[in-house]
Design a protein around this motif. Structure first.
Motif, PDB file in Angstrom:
ATOM      1  N   SER A 189       0.850  -1.312  -0.059  1.00 31.07           N
ATOM      2  CA  SER A 189       0.069   0.209  -0.138  1.00 31.07           C
ATOM      3  C   SER A 189       0.841   1.224  -0.063  1.00 31.07           C
ATOM      4  O   SER A 189       0.468   2.330  -0.795  1.00 31.07           O
ATOM      5  N   ALA A 190       1.906   1.279   0.818  1.00 29.35           N
ATOM      6  CA  ALA A 190       2.881   2.352   0.738  1.00 29.35           C
ATOM      7  C   ALA A 190       3.452   2.647  -0.633  1.00 29.35           C
ATOM      8  O   ALA A 190       3.721   3.686  -0.838  1.00 29.35           O
TER       9      ALA A 190
ATOM     10  N   ARG B 107       0.852   4.177  -2.954  1.00 29.03           N
ATOM     11  CA  ARG B 107       0.687   5.555  -2.570  1.00 29.03           C
ATOM     12  C   ARG B 107       1.737   6.600  -2.963  1.00 29.03           C
ATOM     13  O   ARG B 107       1.730   7.589  -3.538  1.00 29.03           O
TER      14      ARG B 107
ATOM     15  N   GLU C 195       1.570   6.846  -6.594  1.00 29.87           N
ATOM     16  CA  GLU C 195       0.383   8.113  -6.775  1.00 29.87           C
ATOM     17  C   GLU C 195       0.805   9.466  -6.608  1.00 29.87           C
ATOM     18  O   GLU C 195       0.366  10.426  -7.301  1.00 29.87           O
ATOM     19  N   ARG C 196       1.484   9.634  -5.536  1.00 31.87           N
ATOM     20  CA  ARG C 196       2.027  10.845  -5.147  1.00 31.87           C
ATOM     21  C   ARG C 196       3.035  11.383  -6.239  1.00 31.87           C
ATOM     22  O   ARG C 196       2.956  12.549  -6.810  1.00 31.87           O
TER      23      ARG C 196
ATOM     24  N   SER D  66      -4.687   9.599  -8.785  1.00 36.39           N
ATOM     25  CA  SER D  66      -5.096   8.417  -8.235  1.00 36.39           C
ATOM     26  C   SER D  66      -5.218   7.428  -9.192  1.00 36.39           C
ATOM     27  O   SER D  66      -5.826   7.272 -10.206  1.00 36.39           O
TER      28      SER D  66
END
Length: 295
Positions: free
Chosen positions: A33-34, A37, A40-41, A46
């Motif tokens: 998940s990290a 994320r 995405e950043r 998204s």
């Protein structure tokens, strides 16, 4: 953007679930998940719509998936090319084939390849020709044996295998069989057809030939395997337009020449990515195919 992040992204996209993707990648779910994320950043977009049960791709995610799969395929090809230079062919050969494709004996070819290159893992997928072309262009398959398809040269190229005319298969009691003469698409205008899914090569040839003549035909019996097609024709439930080599698959059926098709033929080919993106294993398989007697 790292290769590892793209691998994580593609796994989540394919599994549509973070827990399953984490298990497949053998990483922790929190770490996966990290990683997503962070990606995405970096992209400022998204990539997934998350729910309590599944995740689905956003529009940005769908755009990234096409390029991510291509990048990963090229990265794998680069690693395997280095190994090949060192004298060892290893890695994975992922290929696709349409059922009973003409011009290549897939099982025999793969058996010969395995004897020569035992360190290469072979993966085989069966789909229709349109899907196979998409999979090769996207980098999910190293190559495919299918109905000839010409795409963008940088994504897909065709190496011809063979071509053959289409014929009509029918039950021996059918009026066409009793006449025993060659038929034209116009002679078949009122027939019920047994045919493959529109994705398959033989169906695409037949649809194009009839459409070019402005002849409408109905396909009430649509199948996804050769044996079902032969069984249905054998029960007198319809006629089938198929490549000529099908006439040897069920000798109890009557095979009739099909004329006046405007030159439509069933052409098969090896579908490959650009030469730069073709894996060493795919090149070795094509070299083995080219060396077969009669080629």
């Amino acid at each position: 953007m790292e290769i590892r992040q793209l691998q994580h992204f593609v796994s989540v996209a394919e599994e549509q679930h973070f827990t399953r993707a984490a298990a497949r990648l053998m990483v922790s779910q929190s770490g996966l998940s990290a990683s997503i994320r962070a990606l995405e950043r970096e992209l400022q977009a998204s990539l997934f719509v998350r729910t309590t049960r599944t995740v689905t791709l956003t529009e940005a995610g769908r755009a990234l998936l096409v390029e991510a799969e291509r990048i990963l395929a090229q990265e794998r090809a680069a690693r395997e090319a280095v190994a090949a230079v060192q004298g060892v062919l290893r890695g994975t050969l992922t290929l696709g084939a349409e059922q009973c494709v003409a011009g290549v004996h897939v099982a025999g070819l793969l058996a010969a390849f395995r004897r020569l290159h035992p360190q290469v893992e072979i993966r085989l997928r069966q789909w229709g020709s349109a899907a196979l072309a998409e999979q090769v262009a996207a980098g999910r398959l190293d190559l495919a044996f299918a109905y000839r398809t010409d795409g963008h040269p940088e994504q897909l190229r065709s190496v011809a295998l063979t071509s053959e005319p289409m014929i009509v298969l029918c039950h021996p009691d059918h009026a066409l069989a009793r006449a025993g003469a060659a038929v034209t698409p116009r002679d078949l205008g009122g027939e019920a057809f047994v045919d493959f899914h529109p994705d398959w090569g033989p169906r695409r040839v037949t649809d194009a030939a009839f459409a070019a003549l402005g002849i409408r035909r109905t396909v009430p019996l649509e199948v996804n395997d050769v044996h079902s097609l032969l069984d249905l024709v054998g029960e007198g439930l319809g006629v089938a337009v198929v490549p000529r080599h099908f006439e040897h698959k069920r000798t109890s059926l009557v095979a009739l020449p099909l004329e006046d098709t405007g030159g439509s033929v069933y052409e098969t080919a090896a579908l490959l990515p650009s030469p730069q993106a073709t894996s060493p294993a795919a090149k070795a398989l094509m070299a083995l195919l080219a060396a077969e007697p009669g080629r």
